[in-house]
Write a protein that holds these residues in place. Structure first.
Motif, short mmCIF file in Angstrom:
data_model
loop_
_atom_site.label_atom_id
_atom_site.label_comp_id
_atom_site.label_asym_id
_atom_site.label_seq_id
_atom_site.Cartn_x
_atom_site.Cartn_y
_atom_site.Cartn_z
N ARG A 146 58.60 8.96 40.62
CA ARG A 146 57.36 8.90 39.82
C ARG A 146 56.20 8.30 40.59
N GLU A 158 63.88 6.70 39.66
CA GLU A 158 62.63 7.03 38.96
C GLU A 158 61.43 6.42 39.67
N HIS A 178 68.61 8.93 29.61
CA HIS A 178 67.97 9.27 30.89
C HIS A 178 68.89 10.20 31.68
N GLU A 192 62.07 5.27 32.55
CA GLU A 192 60.78 5.63 33.16
C GLU A 192 59.80 4.47 33.10
#
Length: 259
Positions: free
Chosen positions: A121, A117, A186, A83
């Motif tokens: 995100r 990600e 993850h 992340e």
């Protein structure tokens, strides 16, 4: 504090970008509105994309990065999570003066997790994702299983791939075990449904790290096509990047240029 500083040119246009105590080394080639962002896998670095850069640079600007602690990038104080690596790339993309045009994020192996990600995100950071040899298959979510599959996969690779891969693993430093753990904890299968941009999944026909059933699951979750490269293993974009490049360009509706 964000920081962009030029380095001594090694190849192409090379800069560094630092954000939140972590450094990227960034090599750029080509021009134009379209940007291809290349993100490497565990133990690797931007140099493994040399052939893919050659194939894609006639069609836009190619940006290949060394993630923190890989290649020429400084080892961070703490090992970043997947992340945090995505957040670092998002900060880089936000800080640079990009020309108008699509940004296609291409991730190989662990880099596919970072790219997914990034898209999930940070909506709007990229316009399309390409996952090559996506990890981590939930059926083999352990270091021993992953290393065993990788060792088996390397049996089909060329001496060039073996030599380059060995060199990059040495450059990845003494913290590779902790980096592997960050990759394994993850869960990309929870991320894929949150990716809203178009995608493409590529696997080598002989890739035992990313079995067909897992890659079909990834493609289904992304609502994306799956392309299989005949005769190639997990390192398909290293040994001969032309087939992978053709698949990426075809997905964009672009005719390849002979290089």
């Amino acid at each position: 504090m964000d920081d962009r500083a030029p380095t001594t040119p090694e190849e192409d246009r090379v800069t560094t970008f630092t954000h939140g105590g972590a450094q990227l080394v960034v090599a750029e080639r080509g021009t134009g509105g379209r940007t291809f962002l290349l993100v490497h896998g565990i133990g690797m670095g931007r140099r493994v994309f040399g052939d893919l850069v050659e194939q894609l640079s006639p069609h836009g600007r190619v940006v290949a990065v060394d993630l923190p602690g890989y290649g020429a990038a400084e080892e961070p104080i703490r090992i970043p999570t997947i992340e945090r690596l995505a957040d670092l790339l998002a900060a880089y993309l936000a800080a640079e003066d990009r020309p108008d045009g699509d940004t296609i994020a291409i991730g190989h192996s662990m880099g596919s997790q970072v790219v997914a990600e990034l898209a999930a995100r940070h909506p709007g950071a990229v316009d399309r994702v390409v996952l090559i040899g996506p990890t981590v298959d939930p059926a083999a979510r352990s270091a021993l299983a992953q290393l065993g599959r990788l060792a088996h996969d390397l049996l089909v690779e060329s001496p060039t791939v073996l030599l380059l891969g060995a060199r990059e693993y040495v450059r990845a430093g003494p913290h590779l075990r902790r980096k592997m753990r960050a990759m394994l904890v993850h869960r990309p299968e929870l991320v894929y449904p949150r990716v809203t941009v178009p995608g493409l999944v590529i696997r080598g026909e002989l890739d035992v790290v990313c079995p067909p059933a897992w890659c079909r699951q990834v493609a289904t979750a992304l609502r994306a096509p799956l392309v299989e490269i005949s005769g190639h293993g997990h390192e398909t974009m290293i040994r001969d990047a032309a087939p992978a490049a053709r698949a990426i360009l075809a997905d964009l509706g672009i005719q390849p240029v002979d290089t």
